[in-house]
Structures are given as C-alpha cells and as structure tokens.
Design an enzyme around this catalytic site. Sequence first.
Site, PDB file in Angstrom:
ATOM      1  N   ARG A  22       0.830  -1.213   0.000  1.00  0.00           N
ATOM      2  CA  ARG A  22       0.000   0.000   0.000  1.00  0.00           C
ATOM      3  C   ARG A  22       0.867   1.267   0.000  1.00  0.00           C
ATOM      4  O   ARG A  22       0.539   2.257  -0.648  1.00  0.00           O
ATOM      5  CB  ARG A  22      -0.935  -0.015   1.220  1.00  0.00           C
ATOM      6  CG  ARG A  22      -1.970   1.084   1.165  1.00  0.00           C
ATOM      7  CD  ARG A  22      -3.039   0.918   2.239  1.00  0.00           C
ATOM      8  NE  ARG A  22      -4.155   1.820   1.988  1.00  0.00           N
ATOM      9  CZ  ARG A  22      -4.651   2.656   2.886  1.00  0.00           C
ATOM     10  NH1 ARG A  22      -4.145   2.716   4.097  1.00  0.00           N
ATOM     11  NH2 ARG A  22      -5.669   3.450   2.577  1.00  0.00           N
TER      12      ARG A  22
ATOM     13  N   HIS B 235      -5.911  -5.749  -2.647  1.00  0.00           N
ATOM     14  CA  HIS B 235      -6.748  -5.976  -1.469  1.00  0.00           C
ATOM     15  C   HIS B 235      -6.878  -7.460  -1.128  1.00  0.00           C
ATOM     16  O   HIS B 235      -7.693  -7.830  -0.289  1.00  0.00           O
ATOM     17  CB  HIS B 235      -8.120  -5.312  -1.644  1.00  0.00           C
ATOM     18  CG  HIS B 235      -8.044  -3.815  -1.597  1.00  0.00           C
ATOM     19  ND1 HIS B 235      -9.084  -2.987  -1.940  1.00  0.00           N
ATOM     20  CD2 HIS B 235      -7.020  -2.987  -1.254  1.00  0.00           C
ATOM     21  CE1 HIS B 235      -8.712  -1.724  -1.797  1.00  0.00           C
ATOM     22  NE2 HIS B 235      -7.460  -1.692  -1.394  1.00  0.00           N
TER      23      HIS B 235
HETATM   24  C1  HEM Z   1      -8.951   1.518  -6.249  1.00  0.00           C
HETATM   25  C2  HEM Z   1      -8.791   2.416  -5.328  1.00  0.00           C
HETATM   26  C3  HEM Z   1      -8.401   2.074  -3.925  1.00  0.00           C
HETATM   27  C4  HEM Z   1      -9.005   2.513  -2.805  1.00  0.00           C
HETATM   28  C5  HEM Z   1     -10.191   3.477  -2.731  1.00  0.00           C
HETATM   29  C6  HEM Z   1      -8.339   1.903  -1.687  1.00  0.00           C
HETATM   30  C7  HEM Z   1      -8.669   2.114  -0.361  1.00  0.00           C
HETATM   31  C8  HEM Z   1      -8.159   1.402   0.698  1.00  0.00           C
HETATM   32  C9  HEM Z   1      -8.624   1.496   2.046  1.00  0.00           C
HETATM   33  C10 HEM Z   1      -9.710   2.444   2.548  1.00  0.00           C
HETATM   34  C11 HEM Z   1      -7.928   0.612   2.785  1.00  0.00           C
HETATM   35  C12 HEM Z   1      -8.080   0.350   4.274  1.00  0.00           C
HETATM   36  C13 HEM Z   1      -7.288   1.346   5.080  1.00  0.00           C
HETATM   37  C14 HEM Z   1      -7.598   1.228   6.544  1.00  0.00           C
HETATM   38  O1  HEM Z   1      -8.768   1.384   6.907  1.00  0.00           O
HETATM   39  O2  HEM Z   1      -6.675   0.963   7.317  1.00  0.00           O
HETATM   40  C15 HEM Z   1      -7.006  -0.045   1.909  1.00  0.00           C
HETATM   41  C16 HEM Z   1      -6.105  -1.007   2.287  1.00  0.00           C
HETATM   42  C17 HEM Z   1      -5.163  -1.554   1.448  1.00  0.00           C
HETATM   43  N1  HEM Z   1      -4.968  -1.240   0.132  1.00  0.00           N
HETATM   44 FE1  HEM Z   1      -6.188  -0.121  -1.028  1.00  0.00          FE
HETATM   45  N2  HEM Z   1      -7.335   1.106  -2.149  1.00  0.00           N
HETATM   46  C18 HEM Z   1      -7.332   1.182  -3.517  1.00  0.00           C
HETATM   47  C19 HEM Z   1      -6.444   0.555  -4.352  1.00  0.00           C
HETATM   48  C20 HEM Z   1      -5.334  -0.154  -3.930  1.00  0.00           C
HETATM   49  C21 HEM Z   1      -4.234  -0.547  -4.771  1.00  0.00           C
HETATM   50  C22 HEM Z   1      -4.094  -0.190  -6.238  1.00  0.00           C
HETATM   51  C23 HEM Z   1      -3.367  -1.245  -3.985  1.00  0.00           C
HETATM   52  C24 HEM Z   1      -2.037  -1.881  -4.337  1.00  0.00           C
HETATM   53  C25 HEM Z   1      -1.659  -2.287  -5.515  1.00  0.00           C
HETATM   54  C26 HEM Z   1      -3.936  -1.297  -2.660  1.00  0.00           C
HETATM   55  C27 HEM Z   1      -3.386  -1.958  -1.601  1.00  0.00           C
HETATM   56  C28 HEM Z   1      -3.920  -1.984  -0.328  1.00  0.00           C
HETATM   57  C29 HEM Z   1      -3.411  -2.834   0.733  1.00  0.00           C
HETATM   58  C30 HEM Z   1      -2.285  -3.841   0.629  1.00  0.00           C
HETATM   59  C31 HEM Z   1      -4.191  -2.548   1.856  1.00  0.00           C
HETATM   60  C32 HEM Z   1      -4.029  -3.154   3.248  1.00  0.00           C
HETATM   61  C33 HEM Z   1      -3.092  -2.272   4.048  1.00  0.00           C
HETATM   62  C34 HEM Z   1      -2.692  -2.873   5.378  1.00  0.00           C
HETATM   63  O3  HEM Z   1      -3.267  -3.866   5.807  1.00  0.00           O
HETATM   64  O4  HEM Z   1      -1.752  -2.313   5.975  1.00  0.00           O
HETATM   65  N3  HEM Z   1      -5.116  -0.602  -2.653  1.00  0.00           N
HETATM   66  N4  HEM Z   1      -7.169   0.448   0.628  1.00  0.00           N
END
Ligand code: HEM
Length: 316
Positions: free
Chosen positions: A59, A188
């Site tokens: 992320r 995700h």
């Molecule tokens: C399409 C638009 C995207 C939105 C709106 C979005 C939004 C989010 C949100 C709201 C969270 C949770 C954050 C929290 O509450 O702690 C999250 C987690 C995460 N996102 Fe996205 N995301 C998007 C795209 C992506 C992309 C493109 C990637 C990587 C290639 C990604 C990788 C991750 C990862 C790995 C987590 C988990 C983080 C953790 O557990 O530390 N996301 N994302």
Amino acid sequence: MEFVVALSFAFLMFPFPSAIGALSENYYDGKCPLNESIITNAVKKATSNDKTVPSALLRMHFHDCFIRGCDGSVLLDSKGKNKAEKDGEPNRPLHAFDVIDNAKKMLEVECPGVVSCADILAMAAKDAVVLTGGPYWEVPNGRKDGRISLASDTGRLPTPGFNISQLKWSFGQNGLSHFDLVALTGGHTLGFSHCSSFQNRIQNFNATHEMDPTLNPSFASKLRRLCAAHNKVRNAGAPLDSTNFKFDNAYYKLLLKGKSLLSSDQALLTDPKTKALVSKFAWSQRAFEKAFAKSMTKMSSLTGGEEIRRDCRVVN
Ligand code: HEM
Ligand SMILES: *[C@@H]1O[C@H](CO)[C@@H](O)[C@H](O)[C@H]1NC(C)=O
Ligand SMILES: *[C@@H]1O[C@H](CO)[C@@H](O)[C@H](O)[C@H]1NC(C)=O
Ligand SMILES: *[C@@H]1O[C@H](CO)[C@@H](O)[C@H](O)[C@H]1NC(C)=O
C-alpha cells in the site's frame, strides 16, 4: 496568452505524475553491484516478526506512486511546519517504514549515494508480493527521490467512497487504464481495513436501507457486530479478504459474493467491462497474477523525483 496561463496554472494545481520511459531493469549495472537480496532479506526479516509488513509495503508503494509519482515522497518525515504525506489522513495506517530504512542503511554501505529510496520501495513492494505467494516480476529501476511531501496532497488518493467513474478518473490521471484499476485493486488480497473505511455500508447506508443491499447479508451483520463491539477500540476492523496474508485471487471471488469491504471494491461490479475483469481474475489465479505484475510495472514507472536521498526520511 490567457490560455497558456490557464494551462500552466492547471499544471501547477494538478502536477500529476507522468510515465517516463527512463527506467531500466539494468539501471544499476556498472553503477554498483546492486545486491537486491539486501532488500528481500530486510522484508523477510521484518515479516517474520510482523506479518502485516507485506500489506503495509504494498500500500505504501501505491500511495507513493499516486502522489508526484513513485519518488519516495511518502517516506519523508514531517519537519517543522511541513506536514508530510505520511501524516495525511489516508496514510495514517501506513507502517513498516523502518524496513525501507534498514535496507537503505545497508545499501549505503555497499553503494553510497546510488540507490534511490523510491527504487528501494518499489523493489520491497515486489518482494512483499512474492513473499506472500504472489507473482515475481523484474522491477525497472532508476527512480529519483522527490524533495516535496505534503499531507494535503493525500487528497489526490482515491477514497473508499469512490464510484466507478471516480475510480477510472483517478487511475486515468495517473496514466492507468480500467484494466490496471481492476488488476491493481487486487492488492486488497492482502491486509486489513479499519471500520471507518466501510462504516458507510453497514450503518445508515441510505434513506431506504440501513445496510448496503449489495453486501451479503450475513457478512454485513458480521461486520456490524465486529465494528459495534469494538467501537471504542481504535484499531477495530476486518481483513480485506479471508486469506489476507496470502497473495491469491480470493479477493475477486469474495467480491462477486458480496463479501468485499469497501464501496470502491463493490463499484468494480457496476460497469460491465470492469465486472468482466473481476470475473476473469476470480476464475483464473494465473490471469490475475499476470495482470497484476504487468500493471504494477506500469504504476511503478510513474516517476517524479530529482535526487538520491541519503536518508529516506529527510531530503538531502
Ligand atoms: C482503487 C482504489 C483504492 C481505494 C479506494 C483503496 C482504499 C483502501 C482502504 C480504505 C484501505 C483500508 C485502510 C484502513 O482502513 O486501514 C485499503 C487497504 C489496502 N490497500 Fe487499497 N485502495 C485502492 C487501491 C489499492 C491498490 C491499487 C493497492 C495496491 C496495488 C492497494 C493496496 C492496499 C493494501 C495492501 C491494503 C491493506 C493495508 C494494510 O493492511 O496495511 N489498494 N485500501
Ligand atoms: C547480499 O546481501 C545478503 C544479505 O545482506 C548477504 O548475505 C550476501 O552475502 C550479499 N551478497 C553479495 C554478493 O554481496
Ligand atoms: C459518481 O459520483 C460523481 C460525484 O458524486 C457523480 O457526478 C457521478 O455521476 C457518479 N457516477 C456514477 C456512475 O455513479
Ligand atoms: C439505496 O440503495 C439501494 C441500492 O444501491 C438503491 O436501490 C435504493 O434506491 C437507494 N435508496 C435511496 C433512497 O437512494
């Protein structure tokens, strides 16, 4: 004249990154014998102590690339009056910055002043994917580190409330297609979300529905209990997919069953083209892996910076 002024003004207001073809898989050849296993080992070691490290690094790289390109701007610490990206609201859950610091320290001993923090983060994100069972790809290198990091820029990141047109627009601003959008959101498959990121779907959804009717009802009730019971707990939340320490295509399978956490995940099903890709990736792990590696290479080629930082947390 007015047109030129308006154009350059627009550019200043939205200095979105642009893809530049200057990166190369052999960038460090002849500059220093880049020992990539220094980075891989740093990621492995940190993960053995804390299994949330891979998702954090993935992320972190995404958030780096979407603000001024992949220039390590997300790694800079706030200083004086300057509130840095990492202290912007959407970046508050980011962690594992020390993994990049450790790799950088070791690389500085081997090749001082040569390997950018932005490159280290790009390679660490790839290692995070490989380490959790995902695909391997060669990371093209040669990124430069940026000197600007502003918390206010985190407003350029897509939010979990985005609908499909907003998601396509946001990715489009970064030169990424609807294919890249669906493939990369497969990130995700790893990690965790706080309740605040999906609260809108399980409470007061709209005037006629308390909960988002596109959610599987028992899944929605489970999330409600989880979030209500831990209301006072700052870190209450849920895994983004049922196998959230394993890089697989379960995210897409669950999404099709109404078991995704974010409205932005659900939005991928509201357009026939993106929905078809979700089905394809749910059907074929291989197709997902291939697409993810391809789209990651594209996203991580958004460049922006100008120097090789000595310390990833401060500009030279
Ligand atoms: C399409 C638009 C995207 C939105 C709106 C979005 C939004 C989010 C949100 C709201 C969270 C949770 C954050 C929290 O509450 O702690 C999250 C987690 C995460 N996102 Fe996205 N995301 C998007 C795209 C992506 C992309 C493109 C990637 C990587 C290639 C990604 C990788 C991750 C990862 C790995 C987590 C988990 C983080 C953790 O557990 O530390 N996301 N994302
Ligand atoms: C590369 O780094 C790893 C981990 O620090 C070390 O074990 C290995 O000996 C290094 N290899 C070379 C060729 O320097
Ligand atoms: C997405 O949201 C924007 C802003 O609220 C709105 O203008 C647009 O019509 C919405 N698009 C879809 C497909 O719902
Ligand atoms: C609430 O959301 C559902 C599902 O998206 C929709 O069918 C319904 O029309 C919405 N109700 C209102 C009042 O907007």
